[in-house]
Design a protein around this motif. Structure first.
Motif, PDB file in Angstrom:
ATOM      1  N   ARG A 122     -10.072   2.255   5.057  1.00 13.41           N
ATOM      2  CA  ARG A 122     -10.948   1.677   4.027  1.00 13.41           C
ATOM      3  C   ARG A 122     -11.790   2.806   3.458  1.00 13.41           C
ATOM      4  NH1 ARG A 122     -16.263  -0.367   3.741  1.00 13.41           N
ATOM      5  NH2 ARG A 122     -16.437  -2.287   2.537  1.00 13.41           N
ATOM      6  N   LEU A 140       0.811  -1.217   0.000  1.00 13.08           N
ATOM      7  CA  LEU A 140       0.000   0.000   0.000  1.00 13.08           C
ATOM      8  C   LEU A 140       0.850   1.276   0.000  1.00 13.08           C
ATOM      9  CD1 LEU A 140      -2.747  -1.134   2.535  1.00 13.08           C
ATOM     10  CD2 LEU A 140      -2.902  -1.058   0.041  1.00 13.08           C
ATOM     11  N   PRO A 191      -3.463   3.531  -2.901  1.00 12.75           N
ATOM     12  CA  PRO A 191      -4.583   2.638  -2.594  1.00 12.75           C
ATOM     13  C   PRO A 191      -4.640   1.422  -3.505  1.00 12.75           C
ATOM     14  CG  PRO A 191      -5.326   4.903  -2.871  1.00 12.75           C
ATOM     15  CD  PRO A 191      -3.901   4.860  -3.287  1.00 12.75           C
ATOM     16  N   LYS A 192      -5.127   0.338  -2.925  1.00  5.86           N
ATOM     17  CA  LYS A 192      -5.339  -0.898  -3.688  1.00  5.86           C
ATOM     18  C   LYS A 192      -6.713  -1.449  -3.326  1.00  5.86           C
ATOM     19  CE  LYS A 192      -0.871  -1.705  -5.065  1.00  5.86           C
ATOM     20  NZ  LYS A 192      -0.390  -0.371  -4.920  1.00  5.86           N
ATOM     21  N   ARG A 193      -7.323  -2.075  -4.309  1.00  3.87           N
ATOM     22  CA  ARG A 193      -8.598  -2.746  -4.075  1.00  3.87           C
ATOM     23  C   ARG A 193      -8.332  -4.168  -3.579  1.00  3.87           C
ATOM     24  NH1 ARG A 193     -12.685  -1.219  -8.859  1.00  3.87           N
ATOM     25  NH2 ARG A 193     -14.099  -2.160  -7.365  1.00  3.87           N
ATOM     26  N   ASN A 194      -9.338  -4.735  -2.966  1.00  8.53           N
ATOM     27  CA  ASN A 194      -9.230  -6.071  -2.388  1.00  8.53           C
ATOM     28  C   ASN A 194      -8.740  -7.087  -3.417  1.00  8.53           C
ATOM     29  OD1 ASN A 194     -10.309  -8.821  -1.671  1.00  8.53           O
ATOM     30  ND2 ASN A 194     -10.813  -7.732   0.204  1.00  8.53           N
ATOM     31  N   GLU A 224      -7.057  -6.695  -6.086  1.00  5.02           N
ATOM     32  CA  GLU A 224      -5.666  -6.450  -6.480  1.00  5.02           C
ATOM     33  C   GLU A 224      -4.711  -7.005  -5.415  1.00  5.02           C
ATOM     34  OE1 GLU A 224      -2.889  -2.743  -8.032  1.00  5.02           O
ATOM     35  OE2 GLU A 224      -4.850  -2.312  -7.155  1.00  5.02           O
ATOM     36  N   ARG A 253     -17.451  -0.293  -4.880  1.00  4.58           N
ATOM     37  CA  ARG A 253     -16.033   0.005  -5.115  1.00  4.58           C
ATOM     38  C   ARG A 253     -15.430   0.451  -3.788  1.00  4.58           C
ATOM     39  NH1 ARG A 253     -12.708   4.548  -8.010  1.00  4.58           N
ATOM     40  NH2 ARG A 253     -14.551   5.816  -7.648  1.00  4.58           N
ATOM     41  N   ASP A 265     -11.520   0.678  -1.640  1.00  2.79           N
ATOM     42  CA  ASP A 265     -10.074   0.481  -1.668  1.00  2.79           C
ATOM     43  C   ASP A 265      -9.505   0.704  -0.279  1.00  2.79           C
ATOM     44  OD1 ASP A 265      -9.517   3.272  -1.324  1.00  2.79           O
ATOM     45  OD2 ASP A 265      -9.488   3.594  -3.484  1.00  2.79           O
ATOM     46  N   TYR A 266      -8.231   0.338  -0.154  1.00  9.40           N
ATOM     47  CA  TYR A 266      -7.528   0.420   1.121  1.00  9.40           C
ATOM     48  C   TYR A 266      -6.267   1.226   0.903  1.00  9.40           C
ATOM     49  CZ  TYR A 266     -10.757  -3.218   2.405  1.00  9.40           C
ATOM     50  OH  TYR A 266     -11.919  -3.913   2.646  1.00  9.40           O
ATOM     51  N   ARG A 267      -5.968   2.068   1.880  1.00  7.91           N
ATOM     52  CA  ARG A 267      -4.795   2.940   1.795  1.00  7.91           C
ATOM     53  C   ARG A 267      -4.158   3.043   3.172  1.00  7.91           C
ATOM     54  NH1 ARG A 267      -6.816   7.415  -1.057  1.00  7.91           N
ATOM     55  NH2 ARG A 267      -8.436   6.040  -1.743  1.00  7.91           N
TER      56      ARG A 267
END
Length: 118
Positions: free
Chosen positions: A76, A39, A43-46, A48, A85, A87-89
Motif C-alpha cells: 500500500r 495489479l 498500481p491501482k487505487r481502491n 478502480e 491518495r 494505491d496498491y501494487r
C-alpha cells in the motif's frame, strides 16, 4: 508454536495444523484470486479495483487488500496528500504469485466450455 520453531518445520499443507494452510486460505480466496491479477500491470487505487471487480463490496475489498498486505503480496502506498491518495501494487512476492494465478486464469478460460457442460 513460536515463530522460530515454525521456521524449522517443513511446510506440509496436508497436515491439519501446518501454518501453510493459512497461506493457502489467503491466496485461494476468490477475492484474492481476482485482485492479484488486476495489479499485474501496475498500481491501482481502491476505487478502480472496486469498479473492476463486479460484486465485491468496499468492506470485502478493504479486508482482502489488508490481508494481502499482511502477507507481503501487496504493498500500500500512501502519498500523504489531501485529498488522500493511496494505491496498491504487487510486491516481488506478489508478482511471482500473480504469474501462477495467470496460468490458472488461462486454464479456466481454455477449459470453460468443458467445465460448464460437465
Amino acid at each position: 508454536m513460536g515463530l522460530s520453531r515454525m521456521l524449522d518445520v517443513k511446510p506440509d499443507p496436508y497436515v491439519a495444523l501446518c501454518p501453510s494452510r493459512k497461506i493457502i486460505e489467503v491466496i485461494g480466496d476468490k477475492w484474492s484470486l481476482l485482485v492479484i491479477p488486476l495489479l499485474i500491470d501496475g498500481p491501482k487505487r481502491n476505487a478502480e479495483l472496486l469498479r473492476l471487480i463486479e460484486g465485491i463490496s468496499q468492506k470485502m475489498l478493504t479486508q482482502t487488500l489488508k490481508r494481502l498486505e499482511e502477507y507481503n503480496l501487496v504493498a500500500r502506498r500512501d502519498y500523504g496528500e489531501i485529498p488522500p491518495r493511496v494505491d496498491y501494487r504487487l510486491t516481488p512476492l506478489g508478482q511471482s504469485l500473480a504469474d501462477v494465478i495467470g496460468q490458472l486464469d488461462n486454464w479456466v478460460i481454455k477449459n470453460f466450455e468443458e467445465l460448464l457442460h460437465a
